[in-house]
Design a protein around this motif. Structure first.
Motif, PDB file in Angstrom:
ATOM      1  N   LEU A   7      41.405  16.297  48.990  1.00  0.00           N
ATOM      2  CA  LEU A   7      41.329  17.581  48.276  1.00  0.00           C
ATOM      3  C   LEU A   7      41.182  18.749  49.246  1.00  0.00           C
ATOM      4  O   LEU A   7      41.799  19.795  49.061  1.00  0.00           O
ATOM      5  N   ILE A   8      40.376  18.566  50.290  1.00  0.00           N
ATOM      6  CA  ILE A   8      40.241  19.621  51.306  1.00  0.00           C
ATOM      7  C   ILE A   8      41.592  19.840  51.983  1.00  0.00           C
ATOM      8  O   ILE A   8      41.983  20.985  52.249  1.00  0.00           O
ATOM      9  N   GLY A   9      42.328  18.765  52.246  1.00  0.00           N
ATOM     10  CA  GLY A   9      43.659  18.897  52.844  1.00  0.00           C
ATOM     11  C   GLY A   9      44.615  19.646  51.938  1.00  0.00           C
ATOM     12  O   GLY A   9      45.372  20.510  52.398  1.00  0.00           O
ATOM     13  N   VAL A  10      44.591  19.341  50.652  1.00  0.00           N
ATOM     14  CA  VAL A  10      45.454  20.035  49.691  1.00  0.00           C
ATOM     15  C   VAL A  10      45.080  21.516  49.629  1.00  0.00           C
ATOM     16  O   VAL A  10      45.959  22.389  49.607  1.00  0.00           O
ATOM     17  N   LEU A  11      43.783  21.809  49.610  1.00  0.00           N
ATOM     18  CA  LEU A  11      43.357  23.215  49.604  1.00  0.00           C
ATOM     19  C   LEU A  11      43.792  23.923  50.886  1.00  0.00           C
ATOM     20  O   LEU A  11      44.178  25.097  50.855  1.00  0.00           O
ATOM     21  N   GLY A  12      43.750  23.214  52.006  1.00  0.00           N
ATOM     22  CA  GLY A  12      44.217  23.801  53.266  1.00  0.00           C
ATOM     23  C   GLY A  12      45.701  24.120  53.225  1.00  0.00           C
ATOM     24  O   GLY A  12      46.133  25.188  53.670  1.00  0.00           O
ATOM     25  N   LEU A  13      46.502  23.200  52.681  1.00  0.00           N
ATOM     26  CA  LEU A  13      47.937  23.458  52.545  1.00  0.00           C
ATOM     27  C   LEU A  13      48.200  24.613  51.585  1.00  0.00           C
ATOM     28  O   LEU A  13      49.087  25.439  51.820  1.00  0.00           O
ATOM     29  N   PHE A  14      47.445  24.671  50.516  1.00  0.00           N
ATOM     30  CA  PHE A  14      47.555  25.773  49.558  1.00  0.00           C
ATOM     31  C   PHE A  14      47.243  27.096  50.259  1.00  0.00           C
ATOM     32  O   PHE A  14      47.963  28.088  50.096  1.00  0.00           O
ATOM     33  N   GLN A  28      43.379  32.874  48.010  1.00  0.00           N
ATOM     34  CA  GLN A  28      42.886  32.312  49.270  1.00  0.00           C
ATOM     35  C   GLN A  28      41.361  32.227  49.249  1.00  0.00           C
ATOM     36  O   GLN A  28      40.781  31.231  49.687  1.00  0.00           O
ATOM     37  N   ILE A  29      40.737  33.264  48.754  1.00  0.00           N
ATOM     38  CA  ILE A  29      39.270  33.266  48.636  1.00  0.00           C
ATOM     39  C   ILE A  29      38.836  32.145  47.699  1.00  0.00           C
ATOM     40  O   ILE A  29      37.885  31.408  47.992  1.00  0.00           O
ATOM     41  N   ALA A  30      39.535  31.997  46.580  1.00  0.00           N
ATOM     42  CA  ALA A  30      39.190  30.934  45.628  1.00  0.00           C
ATOM     43  C   ALA A  30      39.340  29.558  46.264  1.00  0.00           C
ATOM     44  O   ALA A  30      38.493  28.680  46.063  1.00  0.00           O
ATOM     45  N   ALA A  31      40.397  29.347  47.046  1.00  0.00           N
ATOM     46  CA  ALA A  31      40.592  28.052  47.717  1.00  0.00           C
ATOM     47  C   ALA A  31      39.474  27.792  48.714  1.00  0.00           C
ATOM     48  O   ALA A  31      38.967  26.668  48.827  1.00  0.00           O
ATOM     49  N   THR A  32      39.057  28.819  49.427  1.00  0.00           N
ATOM     50  CA  THR A  32      37.959  28.676  50.387  1.00  0.00           C
ATOM     51  C   THR A  32      36.655  28.349  49.663  1.00  0.00           C
ATOM     52  O   THR A  32      35.890  27.480  50.109  1.00  0.00           O
ATOM     53  N   LEU A  33      36.407  29.020  48.556  1.00  0.00           N
ATOM     54  CA  LEU A  33      35.193  28.748  47.780  1.00  0.00           C
ATOM     55  C   LEU A  33      35.213  27.336  47.189  1.00  0.00           C
ATOM     56  O   LEU A  33      34.177  26.655  47.160  1.00  0.00           O
ATOM     57  N   LEU A  64      28.917  29.829  43.815  1.00  0.00           N
ATOM     58  CA  LEU A  64      30.272  29.525  44.280  1.00  0.00           C
ATOM     59  C   LEU A  64      31.219  29.288  43.105  1.00  0.00           C
ATOM     60  O   LEU A  64      32.380  29.717  43.138  1.00  0.00           O
ATOM     61  N   ILE A  65      30.729  28.628  42.072  1.00  0.00           N
ATOM     62  CA  ILE A  65      31.555  28.384  40.885  1.00  0.00           C
ATOM     63  C   ILE A  65      31.926  29.701  40.214  1.00  0.00           C
ATOM     64  O   ILE A  65      33.089  29.945  39.874  1.00  0.00           O
ATOM     65  N   VAL A  66      30.947  30.572  40.052  1.00  0.00           N
ATOM     66  CA  VAL A  66      31.205  31.876  39.426  1.00  0.00           C
ATOM     67  C   VAL A  66      32.138  32.713  40.294  1.00  0.00           C
ATOM     68  O   VAL A  66      33.072  33.357  39.788  1.00  0.00           O
ATOM     69  N   ALA A  67      31.917  32.714  41.604  1.00  0.00           N
ATOM     70  CA  ALA A  67      32.755  33.500  42.514  1.00  0.00           C
ATOM     71  C   ALA A  67      34.191  32.985  42.530  1.00  0.00           C
ATOM     72  O   ALA A  67      35.145  33.782  42.593  1.00  0.00           O
ATOM     73  N   THR A  68      34.367  31.674  42.455  1.00  0.00           N
ATOM     74  CA  THR A  68      35.715  31.101  42.408  1.00  0.00           C
ATOM     75  C   THR A  68      36.438  31.558  41.140  1.00  0.00           C
ATOM     76  O   THR A  68      37.593  31.984  41.193  1.00  0.00           O
ATOM     77  N   ALA A 108      37.331  35.273  41.462  1.00  0.00           N
ATOM     78  CA  ALA A 108      38.467  35.502  42.361  1.00  0.00           C
ATOM     79  C   ALA A 108      39.785  35.151  41.673  1.00  0.00           C
ATOM     80  O   ALA A 108      40.769  35.894  41.780  1.00  0.00           O
ATOM     81  N   CYS A 109      39.813  34.035  40.946  1.00  0.00           N
ATOM     82  CA  CYS A 109      41.032  33.652  40.219  1.00  0.00           C
ATOM     83  C   CYS A 109      41.343  34.642  39.102  1.00  0.00           C
ATOM     84  O   CYS A 109      42.498  35.027  38.910  1.00  0.00           O
ATOM     85  N   THR A 110      40.330  35.057  38.377  1.00  0.00           N
ATOM     86  CA  THR A 110      40.543  36.021  37.295  1.00  0.00           C
ATOM     87  C   THR A 110      41.098  37.327  37.847  1.00  0.00           C
ATOM     88  O   THR A 110      42.069  37.879  37.314  1.00  0.00           O
ATOM     89  N   LEU A 111      40.506  37.817  38.932  1.00  0.00           N
ATOM     90  CA  LEU A 111      41.013  39.037  39.567  1.00  0.00           C
ATOM     91  C   LEU A 111      42.435  38.827  40.074  1.00  0.00           C
ATOM     92  O   LEU A 111      43.271  39.730  39.982  1.00  0.00           O
ATOM     93  N   GLY A 112      42.703  37.630  40.587  1.00  0.00           N
ATOM     94  CA  GLY A 112      44.045  37.322  41.063  1.00  0.00           C
ATOM     95  C   GLY A 112      45.105  37.393  39.973  1.00  0.00           C
ATOM     96  O   GLY A 112      46.278  37.608  40.263  1.00  0.00           O
ATOM     97  N   PHE A 113      44.714  37.223  38.734  1.00  0.00           N
ATOM     98  CA  PHE A 113      45.652  37.367  37.626  1.00  0.00           C
ATOM     99  C   PHE A 113      45.622  38.763  37.010  1.00  0.00           C
ATOM    100  O   PHE A 113      46.595  39.186  36.393  1.00  0.00           O
ATOM    101  N   LEU A 114      44.530  39.482  37.163  1.00  0.00           N
ATOM    102  CA  LEU A 114      44.456  40.833  36.602  1.00  0.00           C
ATOM    103  C   LEU A 114      45.230  41.858  37.444  1.00  0.00           C
ATOM    104  O   LEU A 114      45.756  42.831  36.897  1.00  0.00           O
TER     105      LEU A 114
END
Length: 158
Positions: free
Chosen positions: A9-16, A60-65, A86-90, A93-99
Motif C-alpha cells: 500500500l505504501i508503494g502504491v501511494l508512492g506511485l500515486f 499529494q497531501i492526502a496520499a502522504t497523510l 490524520l484521518i480528518v486532514a486526509t 485534503a480530498c474534499t478541497l481537491g474536489f472543490l
C-alpha cells in the motif's frame, strides 16, 4: 515490522504521488494547448494552471497523510488523537481537491460564459465527490472513535 500488505500500500501511494507530480508538470502544457484551440480562454491559462496544480497538490497531501496513517497502524500509537487528526486532514485534503475544480467550473460557466455539457458534468462530478468525501470522512472518524473506545475498553479487561 510492517506486513507485505502495508508495504504494498505504501508503494502504491508512492506511485500515486509520483503520478501526481507528473500531472503537475503536464497541467500547464495541456492548458496552453487548450488555449490555442479556444483563444477566448487564453487569459485563463495561468490562473487555471495554478488551480490545477493546487488540486493535484491536495491529493499529494492526502496520499502522504494516508501513508502516515498506514505507518501508525504498524506502531502502538494508532489509537490516538494524532491518528484521528490524520484521518480528518486526509478527508479535508480530498474534499478541497474536489472543490477547487468545482469552483473553477462555476467561474468558467458564470463569469466567462464559456464551457458546455462537459463542464457542467465535471461540476456535478466534483460536487458529488466533495460531498462524498466529506461524508466518508465523517463516517471514518466515527468508526475510528468507536474502534478506539473498544480498544481502550478491551485493554482495561486484559
Amino acid at each position: 515490522m510492517q506486513s507485505f500488505t502495508q508495504r504494498a500500500l505504501i508503494g502504491v501511494l508512492g506511485l500515486f504521488f509520483l503520478g501526481l507530480i507528473l500531472g503537475q508538470i503536464f497541467v500547464p502544457i495541456v492548458a496552453e494547448d487548450i488555449a490555442h484551440q479556444f483563444p477566448e480562454v487564453r487569459h485563463l491559462v495561468l490562473p487555471y494552471s495554478i488551480l490545477g496544480i493546487a488540486t493535484l497538490a491536495c491529493f499529494q497531501i492526502a496520499a502522504t497523510l494516508l501513508a502516515g496513517i498506514l505507518w501508525r497502524s504498524s506502531k502502538g500509537s494508532f489509537f490516538s488523537d494524532a491518528t484521528r487528526t490524520l484521518i480528518v486532514a486526509t478527508g479535508a485534503a480530498c474534499t478541497l481537491g474536489f472543490l477547487i475544480p468545482a469552483a473553477t467550473a462555476i467561474h468558467l460557466l458564470a463569469t466567462i460564459h464559456a464551457g458546455g455539457p462537459g463542464v457542467v458534468l465535471g461540476l456535478a462530478a466534483s460536487l458529488i465527490a466533495a460531498i462524498g468525501f466529506a461524508g466518508l470522512t465523517y463516517i471514518a472518524t466515527r468508526a475510528f472513535d468507536s474502534a478506539r473506545f473498544d480498544h481502550k475498553e478491551l485493554g482495561g479487561v486484559i
